[in-house]
Design a protein around this motif. Structure first.
Motif, short mmCIF file in Angstrom:
data_model
loop_
_atom_site.label_atom_id
_atom_site.label_comp_id
_atom_site.label_asym_id
_atom_site.label_seq_id
_atom_site.Cartn_x
_atom_site.Cartn_y
_atom_site.Cartn_z
N MET A 1 63.76 -4.52 62.59
CA MET A 1 62.67 -5.48 62.43
C MET A 1 61.34 -4.71 62.35
O MET A 1 61.01 -3.95 63.25
CB MET A 1 62.68 -6.43 63.63
N ASN A 2 60.62 -4.91 61.29
CA ASN A 2 59.32 -4.27 61.11
C ASN A 2 58.21 -5.30 61.33
O ASN A 2 57.87 -6.04 60.43
CB ASN A 2 59.18 -3.68 59.70
N GLU B 1 50.33 -10.86 65.13
CA GLU B 1 51.24 -10.61 64.03
C GLU B 1 50.60 -11.00 62.71
O GLU B 1 49.91 -12.01 62.62
CB GLU B 1 52.55 -11.38 64.21
N ALA B 2 50.83 -10.17 61.70
CA ALA B 2 50.27 -10.44 60.37
C ALA B 2 51.04 -11.55 59.69
O ALA B 2 52.15 -11.84 59.99
CB ALA B 2 50.33 -9.17 59.53
#
Length: 56
Positions: free
Chosen positions: A1-2, A55-56
């Protein structure tokens, strides 16, 4: 997970005799509603730097 993160630095400037806790609290509450998470606080002289991420 990135997981990709956005970062923000907010400088809270002093009013009289340093930053007032109420101003720091209201700033953090407002940013928290926008999804920002506080990760660090650094006092530089009379200013307080708030380091946040989300988070983006």
């Amino acid at each position: 997970m990135n997981t990709r993160w956005l970062y923000k630095v907010v400088v809270v400037k002093p009013q009289f005799l340093g930053p007032k806790p109420e101003i720091v609290e209201s700033t953090l509450a407002s940013l928290g509603l926008q999804g920002w998470e506080l990760v660090s606080v650094v006092q530089l002289g009379m200013n307080v730097n708030l380091y946040l991420k989300k988070e983006a």
